[in-house]
Write a protein that holds these residues in place. Sequence first.
Motif, PDB file in Angstrom:
ATOM      1  N   ILE A 137       0.840  -1.200   0.000  1.00 22.57           N
ATOM      2  CA  ILE A 137       0.000   0.000   0.000  1.00 22.57           C
ATOM      3  C   ILE A 137       0.876   1.251   0.000  1.00 22.57           C
ATOM      4  O   ILE A 137       0.661   2.187  -0.774  1.00 22.57           O
ATOM      5  CB  ILE A 137      -0.938   0.021   1.224  1.00 22.57           C
ATOM      6  N   GLU A 138       1.881   1.243   0.866  1.00 23.07           N
ATOM      7  CA  GLU A 138       2.785   2.390   0.968  1.00 23.07           C
ATOM      8  C   GLU A 138       3.531   2.610  -0.346  1.00 23.07           C
ATOM      9  O   GLU A 138       3.675   3.747  -0.818  1.00 23.07           O
ATOM     10  CB  GLU A 138       3.769   2.158   2.113  1.00 23.07           C
ATOM     11  N   GLU A 139       3.987   1.531  -0.952  1.00 19.13           N
ATOM     12  CA  GLU A 139       4.729   1.613  -2.210  1.00 19.13           C
ATOM     13  C   GLU A 139       3.850   2.127  -3.343  1.00 19.13           C
ATOM     14  O   GLU A 139       4.256   2.995  -4.123  1.00 19.13           O
ATOM     15  CB  GLU A 139       5.266   0.215  -2.565  1.00 19.13           C
ATOM     16  N   THR A 140       2.630   1.619  -3.428  1.00 19.22           N
ATOM     17  CA  THR A 140       1.734   1.981  -4.529  1.00 19.22           C
ATOM     18  C   THR A 140       1.275   3.427  -4.442  1.00 19.22           C
ATOM     19  O   THR A 140       1.363   4.183  -5.420  1.00 19.22           O
ATOM     20  CB  THR A 140       0.499   1.054  -4.540  1.00 19.22           C
ATOM     21  N   PHE A 141       0.806   3.838  -3.280  1.00 18.15           N
ATOM     22  CA  PHE A 141       0.198   5.162  -3.166  1.00 18.15           C
ATOM     23  C   PHE A 141       1.200   6.276  -2.893  1.00 18.15           C
ATOM     24  O   PHE A 141       0.813   7.451  -2.835  1.00 18.15           O
ATOM     25  CB  PHE A 141      -0.900   5.151  -2.110  1.00 18.15           C
ATOM     26  N   SER A 142       2.470   5.930  -2.750  1.00 22.17           N
ATOM     27  CA  SER A 142       3.502   6.970  -2.709  1.00 22.17           C
ATOM     28  C   SER A 142       3.792   7.463  -4.124  1.00 22.17           C
ATOM     29  O   SER A 142       4.440   8.491  -4.309  1.00 22.17           O
ATOM     30  CB  SER A 142       4.783   6.432  -2.068  1.00 22.17           C
ATOM     31  N   ASN A 143       3.294   6.722  -5.114  1.00 25.88           N
ATOM     32  CA  ASN A 143       3.425   7.110  -6.519  1.00 25.88           C
ATOM     33  C   ASN A 143       2.217   7.954  -6.912  1.00 25.88           C
ATOM     34  O   ASN A 143       1.089   7.444  -6.949  1.00 25.88           O
ATOM     35  CB  ASN A 143       3.501   5.847  -7.394  1.00 25.88           C
ATOM     36  N   PRO A 144       2.400   9.253  -7.210  1.00 24.27           N
ATOM     37  CA  PRO A 144       1.268  10.133  -7.531  1.00 24.27           C
ATOM     38  C   PRO A 144       0.437   9.651  -8.715  1.00 24.27           C
ATOM     39  O   PRO A 144      -0.784   9.838  -8.739  1.00 24.27           O
ATOM     40  CB  PRO A 144       1.938  11.472  -7.843  1.00 24.27           C
ATOM     41  N   VAL A 145       1.080   9.030  -9.701  1.00 26.84           N
ATOM     42  CA  VAL A 145       0.355   8.549 -10.883  1.00 26.84           C
ATOM     43  C   VAL A 145      -0.650   7.478 -10.481  1.00 26.84           C
ATOM     44  O   VAL A 145      -1.830   7.530 -10.861  1.00 26.84           O
ATOM     45  CB  VAL A 145       1.327   7.990 -11.942  1.00 26.84           C
ATOM     46  N   PHE A 146      -0.207   6.510  -9.707  1.00 22.73           N
ATOM     47  CA  PHE A 146      -1.107   5.456  -9.247  1.00 22.73           C
ATOM     48  C   PHE A 146      -2.211   6.031  -8.369  1.00 22.73           C
ATOM     49  O   PHE A 146      -3.377   5.618  -8.461  1.00 22.73           O
ATOM     50  CB  PHE A 146      -0.336   4.381  -8.477  1.00 22.73           C
ATOM     51  N   SER A 147      -1.861   6.987  -7.511  1.00 24.65           N
ATOM     52  CA  SER A 147      -2.859   7.577  -6.623  1.00 24.65           C
ATOM     53  C   SER A 147      -3.962   8.269  -7.410  1.00 24.65           C
ATOM     54  O   SER A 147      -5.151   8.109  -7.118  1.00 24.65           O
ATOM     55  CB  SER A 147      -2.191   8.573  -5.664  1.00 24.65           C
ATOM     56  N   VAL A 148      -3.589   9.035  -8.425  1.00 26.88           N
ATOM     57  CA  VAL A 148      -4.578   9.731  -9.257  1.00 26.88           C
ATOM     58  C   VAL A 148      -5.439   8.726 -10.013  1.00 26.88           C
ATOM     59  O   VAL A 148      -6.670   8.877 -10.091  1.00 26.88           O
ATOM     60  CB  VAL A 148      -3.885  10.697 -10.241  1.00 26.88           C
ATOM     61  N   LEU A 149      -4.821   7.686 -10.565  1.00 27.94           N
ATOM     62  CA  LEU A 149      -5.570   6.663 -11.290  1.00 27.94           C
ATOM     63  C   LEU A 149      -6.561   5.963 -10.373  1.00 27.94           C
ATOM     64  O   LEU A 149      -7.695   5.666 -10.774  1.00 27.94           O
ATOM     65  CB  LEU A 149      -4.612   5.637 -11.907  1.00 27.94           C
ATOM     66  N   TYR A 150      -6.160   5.706  -9.141  1.00 29.15           N
ATOM     67  CA  TYR A 150      -7.065   5.062  -8.186  1.00 29.15           C
ATOM     68  C   TYR A 150      -8.222   5.979  -7.820  1.00 29.15           C
ATOM     69  O   TYR A 150      -9.354   5.518  -7.645  1.00 29.15           O
ATOM     70  CB  TYR A 150      -6.299   4.647  -6.924  1.00 29.15           C
ATOM     71  N   ILE A 151      -7.964   7.268  -7.703  1.00 29.16           N
ATOM     72  CA  ILE A 151      -9.041   8.205  -7.387  1.00 29.16           C
ATOM     73  C   ILE A 151     -10.061   8.242  -8.520  1.00 29.16           C
ATOM     74  O   ILE A 151     -11.280   8.231  -8.283  1.00 29.16           O
ATOM     75  CB  ILE A 151      -8.467   9.613  -7.109  1.00 29.16           C
ATOM     76  N   VAL A 152      -9.582   8.277  -9.766  1.00 34.44           N
ATOM     77  CA  VAL A 152     -10.482   8.242 -10.930  1.00 34.44           C
ATOM     78  C   VAL A 152     -11.296   6.955 -10.901  1.00 34.44           C
ATOM     79  O   VAL A 152     -12.510   6.955 -11.159  1.00 34.44           O
ATOM     80  CB  VAL A 152      -9.675   8.340 -12.247  1.00 34.44           C
ATOM     81  N   TRP A 153     -10.632   5.861 -10.579  1.00 43.49           N
ATOM     82  CA  TRP A 153     -11.304   4.556 -10.499  1.00 43.49           C
ATOM     83  C   TRP A 153     -12.394   4.560  -9.426  1.00 43.49           C
ATOM     84  O   TRP A 153     -13.519   4.092  -9.665  1.00 43.49           O
ATOM     85  CB  TRP A 153     -10.255   3.484 -10.178  1.00 43.49           C
ATOM     86  N   LEU A 154     -12.094   5.118  -8.265  1.00 44.86           N
ATOM     87  CA  LEU A 154     -13.069   5.161  -7.171  1.00 44.86           C
ATOM     88  C   LEU A 154     -14.276   6.032  -7.517  1.00 44.86           C
ATOM     89  O   LEU A 154     -15.405   5.707  -7.152  1.00 44.86           O
ATOM     90  CB  LEU A 154     -12.394   5.671  -5.896  1.00 44.86           C
TER      91      LEU A 154
END
Length: 224
Positions: A137-154
């Motif tokens: 979780i820490e590794e994935t969401f420390s990446n801004p690109v993944f975080s933005v993609l997850y927000i769009v997904w949610l």
Amino acid sequence: MSVTGIALILFLTFHGCMNVVALFSKEGYNMICEFLGANWYAVVATLGLAALAVIHIVYAFILTAQNRTARGENRYEVATTVNAGKVEWASKNMLVLGIIVLLGLLLHLYNFWYNMMFAELIGAMPAISPTDGFGWIEETFSNPVFSVLYIVWLVAIWFHLTHGFWSALQTLGWNGKTWFCRWKVIGLIYVTLLMLCFLVVVLAFWFGCAPSLCDGSCCGSSCC
């Protein structure tokens, strides 16, 4: 569609509650991950969940094709002012939302399931231990690109579920004139709270402000 949809909402409820644990306890979250690792019951449950998702997706395309065939040329008709306000945007775009949800699911499987349960099953040793869900979780969401993609997904999931929640109950005949509006309100509140459980985890780990990330030495800084 309705039965599998309700089952998937129940799974998301469990998943959301599980994720919230990561905000407060690294050890507690990893204990859950270890319990749900490559154990036989977790693998069987994963296969069952995959079957539900596949059935839901297949029926989505089948029903969309049937609806288009039934409407004929009228499917291109512009909504009139009389019924435009009665048809939700999500209702008219469920297939598009479903495709976005599916693409996000594939990303999620790559970031977590592939590096955790699958890696454990084949005996692989990635950079982070397959049982260290907190680390992933820490590794994935420390990446801004993944975080933005997850927000769009949610956001896409929120639109998809706010319509799907009451629609599933309507299809099963569990509402009438009285409960139709009630289920809409209940669904809106339930789905919003559910998506917030996921969203707060993404944001907390993205900005490094989850209580579980603070080891006591950084209190008073931006970490806490």
